[in-house]
Design an enzyme around this catalytic site. Structure first.
Site, PDB file in Angstrom:
ATOM      1  N   ALA A 220     -50.062  29.999 -31.222  1.00  0.00           N
ATOM      2  CA  ALA A 220     -50.730  29.111 -32.182  1.00  0.00           C
ATOM      3  C   ALA A 220     -51.827  28.345 -31.445  1.00  0.00           C
ATOM      4  O   ALA A 220     -51.718  27.135 -31.206  1.00  0.00           O
ATOM      5  CB  ALA A 220     -49.717  28.167 -32.810  1.00  0.00           C
ATOM      6  N   HIS A 221     -52.891  29.053 -31.088  1.00  0.00           N
ATOM      7  CA  HIS A 221     -53.920  28.524 -30.193  1.00  0.00           C
ATOM      8  C   HIS A 221     -54.429  27.142 -30.612  1.00  0.00           C
ATOM      9  O   HIS A 221     -54.432  26.193 -29.815  1.00  0.00           O
ATOM     10  CB  HIS A 221     -55.117  29.483 -30.145  1.00  0.00           C
ATOM     11  CG  HIS A 221     -54.824  30.829 -29.577  1.00  0.00           C
ATOM     12  ND1 HIS A 221     -54.424  31.021 -28.273  1.00  0.00           N
ATOM     13  CD2 HIS A 221     -54.878  32.064 -30.142  1.00  0.00           C
ATOM     14  CE1 HIS A 221     -54.243  32.322 -28.054  1.00  0.00           C
ATOM     15  NE2 HIS A 221     -54.512  32.960 -29.170  1.00  0.00           N
ATOM     16  N   ASP A 222     -54.904  27.041 -31.848  1.00  0.00           N
ATOM     17  CA  ASP A 222     -55.657  25.854 -32.243  1.00  0.00           C
ATOM     18  C   ASP A 222     -54.784  24.644 -32.542  1.00  0.00           C
ATOM     19  O   ASP A 222     -55.301  23.538 -32.721  1.00  0.00           O
ATOM     20  CB  ASP A 222     -56.537  26.174 -33.458  1.00  0.00           C
ATOM     21  CG  ASP A 222     -57.588  27.240 -33.136  1.00  0.00           C
ATOM     22  OD1 ASP A 222     -57.885  27.429 -31.945  1.00  0.00           O
ATOM     23  OD2 ASP A 222     -58.095  27.882 -34.078  1.00  0.00           O
TER      24      ASP A 222
ATOM     25  N   THR B   2     -51.701  27.782 -24.584  1.00  0.00           N
ATOM     26  CA  THR B   2     -51.530  28.182 -25.986  1.00  0.00           C
ATOM     27  C   THR B   2     -50.464  29.263 -26.122  1.00  0.00           C
ATOM     28  O   THR B   2     -49.789  29.357 -27.147  1.00  0.00           O
ATOM     29  CB  THR B   2     -52.849  28.671 -26.616  1.00  0.00           C
ATOM     30  OG1 THR B   2     -53.280  29.878 -25.981  1.00  0.00           O
ATOM     31  CG2 THR B   2     -53.928  27.597 -26.506  1.00  0.00           C
TER      32      THR B   2
END
Length: 286
Positions: free
Chosen positions: A209-211, A165
Site C-alpha cells: 500500500a505504497h501511498d 512501502t
C-alpha cells in the site's frame, strides 16, 4: 478528474483541485505512467485503465469531474498557497515530482515557505526498483524533477521508498476496512482489486500500500524508524536512470538532505489507525 471523484466520495467537494503538468520525460519514454512488466508477461497498467482500479465509472465518475478546476495550474497553486500560509503547509507527493520541480524553478524561495515535504519515492535497500531493476516508478518518470526537489534545500524532506512501502499489505488493509463496516469500506475494497490482482499474477505474496505510508507518517510519526542521509537521483544513466542513491557512509561529504523512513515499528497499529481514518469519511461540508 479522479481526485474530484474521490473528494466527492469523501464529502469534501469544496476542496480545490489544480491541474498538473506533464512530466518532462513523457514523449521521450513510451512507458511513462504506472506501466510495469515482468519476464514472460505483457506490460500492465498497475492502477488500471482509468488509474483508479477500473472502478471510477462504478462509483459515479462523470463529465463534471473533468471541469471546474482551479484557475492556477498545480505549480503556481502550490506556490501561492505556501506564500499565503508560510511555514504552515506540508506537501505530500505520491507521484512524479514535476509539478513541485516546476514550482521550484519559477520560485526559488519555495523551500523557505514550506513546512515539510513528504514523498513516496525512491528505493534504498534490497528492492532497488519496481519500474526498472534500478528505479522506483515515481523517480523514473521524471528523474530530473526528483533530483531538483531532493537538492533544493528543503529543511524537512521525508522519503518513503519501496523498502518501507513493502512492509505494508493492501490485502490486510482492505479486509480490515471491510470488517469495520464504514461507509467507504466497499469502495476501498473495489479500488484495490486490480492492483492486488496484478501483484498476484507476478507471484508476489503481498501488494504494498505504497501511498498510505507518507500519510500515515504524518498521522503517527511514532510508528516509524528513520535515518537522515544524503540522497540524490541518477538522471543520465542508460540502465540506472531514476535510481535513488543514499550516501549512508558519508563518502560524498555533502550535507544530509533527506530523512528516509526505514521501518514500521508496529504494523498492527498502522492498520488500525488507517481503518479509523477511513471510518471518519465521508465528512459533512458544513
Amino acid at each position: 478528474s479522479n481526485a474530484k471523484l474521490i473528494l466527492r466520495l469523501a464529502g469534501q467537494m469544496k476542496a480545490p483541485v489544480a491541474l498538473g503538468r506533464q512530466p518532462s520525460a513523457v514523449g521521450d519514454h513510451d512507458d511513462a505512467g504506472a506501466v510495469v512488466s515482468r519476464e514472460g508477461m505483457k506490460k500492465t497498467l498497475v492502477h488500471g485503465e482509468d488509474h483508479m482500479g477500473n472502478v471510477s465509472a462504478k462509483y459515479g465518475k462523470c463529465a463534471a469531474d473533468r471541469t471546474g478546476f482551479h484557475e492556477l495550474d498545480a505549480p503556481e497553486f502550490i506556490y501561492e498557497l505556501c506564500k499565503r500560509y508560510p511555514r504552515d503547509i506540508t506537501l505530500v507527493c505520491i507521484g512524479p515530482l514535476h509539478n513541485l520541480a516546476a514550482a521550484l524553478d519559477a520560485h526559488p524561495d519555495l523551500p523557505e515557505l514550506l513546512r515539510e515535504v513528504v514523498i513516496m519515492g525512491g528505493a534504498f535497500g534490497e528492492r532497488r526498483g519496481n519500474r526498472t531493476p534500478s528505479a522506483e516508478a515515481n523517480f523514473f518518470d521524471d528523474p530530473d524533477a526528483a533530483q531538483a526537489v531532493l537538492t533544493a534545500g528543503f529543511e524537512h524532506l521525508i522519503l518513503a521508498g519501496l523498502d518501507i512501502t513493502h512492509q505494508t499489505d493492501m490485502l490486510v488493509l482492505r479486509k480490515a476496512c471491510l470488517q469495520s463496516g464504514s461507509s467507504l469500506s466497499q469502495f476501498v475494497w473495489d479500488l484495490c482489486e486490480n492492483f492486488i490482482s496484478v501483484y498476484h499474477d507476478w507471484g508476489e505474496t503481498l501488494a504494498p500500500a505504497h501511498d498510505t505510508v507518507p500519510i500515515m507518517y504524518l498521522l503517527r510519526p511514532d510508528l516509524f524508524e528513520s535515518q537522515s542521509v544524503r540522497v540524490e537521483v541518477e538522471t543520465k544513466g542508460e540502465i540506472t536512470r531514476g535510481m535513488s542513491i543514499a550516501d549512508w557512509k558519508g563518502q560524498w561529504n555533502k550535507p544530509k538532505n533527506c530523512t528516509v523512513l526505514r521501518k514500521i515499528t508496529d504494523r498492527d497499529e498502522f492498520y488500525r489507525v488507517f481503518v479509523r481514518a477511513i471510518a471518519r469519511l465521508p465528512r459533512s461540508e458544513s
